[in-house]
Design an enzyme around this catalytic site. Structure first.
Site, PDB file in Angstrom:
ATOM      1  N   HIS B 118       0.797  -1.123   0.087  1.00  0.00           N
ATOM      2  CA  HIS B 118      -0.187   0.079  -0.106  1.00  0.00           C
ATOM      3  C   HIS B 118       0.778   1.339  -0.141  1.00  0.00           C
ATOM      4  O   HIS B 118       1.048   1.913  -1.075  1.00  0.00           O
ATOM      5  CB  HIS B 118      -0.959  -0.172   1.230  1.00  0.00           C
ATOM      6  CG  HIS B 118      -1.967   1.218   1.224  1.00  0.00           C
ATOM      7  ND1 HIS B 118      -2.205   1.724   2.536  1.00  0.00           N
ATOM      8  CD2 HIS B 118      -2.501   1.671   0.437  1.00  0.00           C
ATOM      9  CE1 HIS B 118      -3.019   2.898   2.204  1.00  0.00           C
ATOM     10  NE2 HIS B 118      -2.999   2.776   1.216  1.00  0.00           N
ATOM     11  N   CYS B 142      -0.411   0.564   9.565  1.00  0.00           N
ATOM     12  CA  CYS B 142      -0.482   1.739   9.177  1.00  0.00           C
ATOM     13  C   CYS B 142      -1.905   1.978   8.866  1.00  0.00           C
ATOM     14  O   CYS B 142      -2.702   2.978   9.076  1.00  0.00           O
ATOM     15  CB  CYS B 142       0.407   1.899   8.049  1.00  0.00           C
ATOM     16  SG  CYS B 142       2.102   2.344   8.668  1.00  0.00           S
ATOM     17  N   HIS B 143      -2.516   1.012   7.591  1.00  0.00           N
ATOM     18  CA  HIS B 143      -3.697   1.333   7.210  1.00  0.00           C
ATOM     19  C   HIS B 143      -4.601  -0.247   7.206  1.00  0.00           C
ATOM     20  O   HIS B 143      -5.694  -0.010   6.376  1.00  0.00           O
ATOM     21  CB  HIS B 143      -3.749   1.982   5.657  1.00  0.00           C
ATOM     22  CG  HIS B 143      -3.079   3.005   5.834  1.00  0.00           C
ATOM     23  ND1 HIS B 143      -1.497   3.038   5.419  1.00  0.00           N
ATOM     24  CD2 HIS B 143      -3.273   4.475   6.017  1.00  0.00           C
ATOM     25  CE1 HIS B 143      -1.206   4.329   5.615  1.00  0.00           C
ATOM     26  NE2 HIS B 143      -2.146   5.079   6.040  1.00  0.00           N
ATOM     27  N   GLY B 144      -4.222  -1.011   8.021  1.00  0.00           N
ATOM     28  CA  GLY B 144      -4.944  -2.258   8.115  1.00  0.00           C
ATOM     29  C   GLY B 144      -5.076  -3.261   6.970  1.00  0.00           C
ATOM     30  O   GLY B 144      -6.160  -3.503   6.411  1.00  0.00           O
ATOM     31  N   PRO B 157      -6.410  -1.910   2.188  1.00  0.00           N
ATOM     32  CA  PRO B 157      -6.376  -1.033   0.980  1.00  0.00           C
ATOM     33  C   PRO B 157      -4.998  -1.583  -0.064  1.00  0.00           C
ATOM     34  O   PRO B 157      -4.819  -0.971  -1.101  1.00  0.00           O
ATOM     35  CB  PRO B 157      -5.816   0.150   1.757  1.00  0.00           C
ATOM     36  CG  PRO B 157      -5.380  -0.162   2.943  1.00  0.00           C
ATOM     37  CD  PRO B 157      -5.809  -1.401   3.386  1.00  0.00           C
TER      38      PRO B 157
END
Lengths: 417, 178
Positions: B118, B142-144, B157
């Site tokens: 990502h 960080c963003h799963g 993501p």
């Protein structure tokens, strides 16, 4: 309302709001320039181009350089061996410094020979001397960055010059060093200043150009432009002449970079800095040698420093020391003679600066130093009183158009008088 | 003498002008190239571009992280259950469909560049106490983004599976990355 001047409507639209194209057209294209400039007038643009080359190569070198006493030397060697084209970029930058001084010194002597410092170009000249001072500071600090033996001991000697100042000298040197010897804080601040000073130089160069374009270039005859018949547009006549000069300069520069890259350097600077051992024979880079000779010629610490800085300070007041109203040496037979004496004196000082400070060299250094100041402080103010200058032409065009005989030129001039 | 403005003369001047510009452009480009190329990896940087790792001490279920080109490389000695779950996964519904066989050279060892596809964070899952995400592989905090036992993106993501570095087995337990 100004009427549209450019064929391209987008250019016109922008120029109406931001007259950058009018400005460029005025200063670089139609800019009226004396039609009799010789090749010595190439060196101003060459100096400008060299400054750009130095800034561009300097920025990319700084991307690969580490300003720390433990890493600086190795990072420079890494540039030479591992970084893509690093050897080329460093050799261009290293030799570029020398070529910058060659070009600027010729530019300065051109100004001296043709009286380019005289009214109304005094500020133009003073800004030029200021650029020279800034260049010297920048070059000195740049030479420290590779952190070789010459870097270290050059930095030590030059910063110690300030210790000659009475009372506060020692404190100033400690302040310059950020410690009690040339060390990591010194290297860091020199790197910072070496990076920023060239941009200060660019600023002063812009002022230099503004002052130049106020009255235009001087010329080999040294008389003012009388009208349109004395000038030609800068483009294409001088752009092409400057480009031709640039290609000759670039050829010589490239020859140095590719075939003699270390000719103007010192082998000792490829030995890492050692604060415990001074090299046996320590000399500055060649472009500082005349000043170094003056420093050593004076048998007094403070006196030597004052005379060395005085050698440049005297240039600031040159427009008021030379009172002759005739600019060009072509019409000043005595000044022409003394000009060449000064050239020989400066070369002699450069040679003596490279020799050890002993025996006959000391005596000769003192004589040459004395003559340098004698030229500026005694000869130049006195010369107009005893010199009979040759008659000046009526205009720049006159001696060129009137090819029949020299006599008729002189006749025409006498009639006008 | 020929007239200065004959078509021949004009052609000659055009030719001179165009060839001057062309040569100038070549000269300028050859000066600009070193300025650009100096930013590419230097010789010493390229010399560090391979890393050898001995896996003899790496027990089943354990993982190690090694550095390769300044980036973490995950090596996990997978358990039989983990290998089975990675192999049994159907490709339908995977965002970046790849079989487990395509992603390993020796099914016991999965070797991955430990950088989330990502935005470049390092996913968790190497240490025993780490959160490993809903699919038991790795989880980027960080963003799963959730990765499975084969390092394939399953949720979150990240657009693609964890990258497989170039590597080879020098012996059964010695690998060379890069």
């Amino acid at each position: 309302m100004s009427k549209p001047k450019f064929k391209n409507p987008v250019v016109n639209w922008i120029d109406y709001r931001l007259p950058i194209f009018t400005f460029m057209n005025h200063e670089l294209n139609e800019y009226p320039t004396p039609k009799n400039l010789n090749y010595f007038w190439n060196f101003g643009s060459l100096a400008g181009i060299t400054l750009v080359i130095m800034i561009v190569t300097g920025i990319v070198l700084s991307m690969n350089y580490t300003a720390h006493i433990d890493y600086a030397f190795d990072s420079v060697e890494r540039i030479m061996r591992d970084v893509n084209h690093g050897w080329l970029l460093r050799y261009i930058h290293m030799n570029g410094a020398s070529f910058f001084f060659i070009v600027v010194y010729i530019h300065i002597f051109r100004g001296l020979y043709y009286g380019s410092y005289k009214a109304p170009r005094e500020i133009l000249w003073i800004l030029g001397v200021l650029i020279l001072l800034l260049m010297m500071a920048t070059a000195f600090m740049g030479y420290v960055l590779p952190w070789g033996q010459m870097s270290f001991w050059g930095a030590t000697v030059i910063t110690n010059l300030f210790s000659a100042i009475p009372l506060v000298g020692e404190s100033i040197v400690t302040w310059l060093w950020g410690g009690f010897s040339v060390d990591n804080p010194t290297l860091n601040r020199f790197f910072s200043l070496h990076f920023v000073l060239p941009f200060v130089i660019v600023g002063v160069v812009i002022l230099h150009l503004v002052a130049l374009h106020r009255f235009g270039s001087n010329n080999p005859i040294g008389i003012d432009v009388k009208g349109k018949q004395d000038t030609i547009p800068f483009h294409p006549y001088y752009t092409i002449k400057d480009l031709f000069g640039l290609s000759v300069f670039a050829t010589i520069f490239a020859a140095a970079v590719f075939f003699f890259p270390n000719f103007m350097g010192h082998p000792d600077n490829y030995i890492p800095a050692n604060p415990m051992v001074t090299p046996a024979h320590i000399v500055p880079e060649w472009y500082f040698l005349p000043f170094y000779a003056i420093l050593r010629a004076i048998p007094d610490k403070l006196g030597g420093v004052l005379f060395m800085f005085g050698a440049i300070m005297v240039l600031f007041v040159l427009p008021w020391l030379d009172k002759s109203s005739v600019r060009s040496s072509q019409f000043r037979p005595l000044y022409k003679l003394f000009f060449w004496f000064l050239v020989i004196d400066c070369i002699a000082l450069g040679y003596l600066g490279a020799m050890p400070a002993e025996g006959i060299y000391v005596v000769l250094s003192r004589l040459a130093t004395a003559y340098y100041f004698f030229h500026f402080l005694i000869i130049l103010p006195l010369l107009p009183k005893i010199e009979s200058t040759r008659p000046l032409p009526v205009s720049i065009s006159t001696p060129i158009i009137t090819t029949s005989s020299n006599a008729s030129t002189v006749m025409a001039m006498r009639e006008k008088k | 003498m020929t007239n200065k403005n004959t078509p021949d003369d004009k052609n000659k001047r055009d030719f001179l002008q165009v060839s001057t510009y062309a040569l100038g452009a070549v000269g300028a480009a050859s000066f600009v190239w070193p300025l650009i190329n100096q930013m590419n990896p230097a010789a010493d940087t390229l010399a560090l571009a391979s890393t050898e790792v001995d896996l003899e001490q790496l027990e089943e279920g354990q993982a190690i992280t090694v550095t390769w080109r300044g980036k973490p490389v995950f090596i996990r000695h997978r358990t039989k259950e983990e290998i089975a779950s990675a192999k049994d996964q159907l490709l339908d519904g995977l965002r970046d469909p790849q079989t487990d066989d395509e992603r390993v050279q020796n099914e016991k060892y999965i070797v991955l560049v430990g950088v989330c596809t990502h935005l470049g964070c390092v996913p968790l899952g190497q240490k025993s106490g780490d959160v490993k995400g809903e699919y038991g592989g790795w989880f980027c905090p960080c963003h799963g983004s959730h990765y499975d036992h084969s390092g394939r993106i399953r949720k979150g993501p990240a657009p693609t599976n964890l990258e497989i570095p170039q590597y080879s087995f020098l012996s059964d337990t010695l690998i060379k990355i890069g």
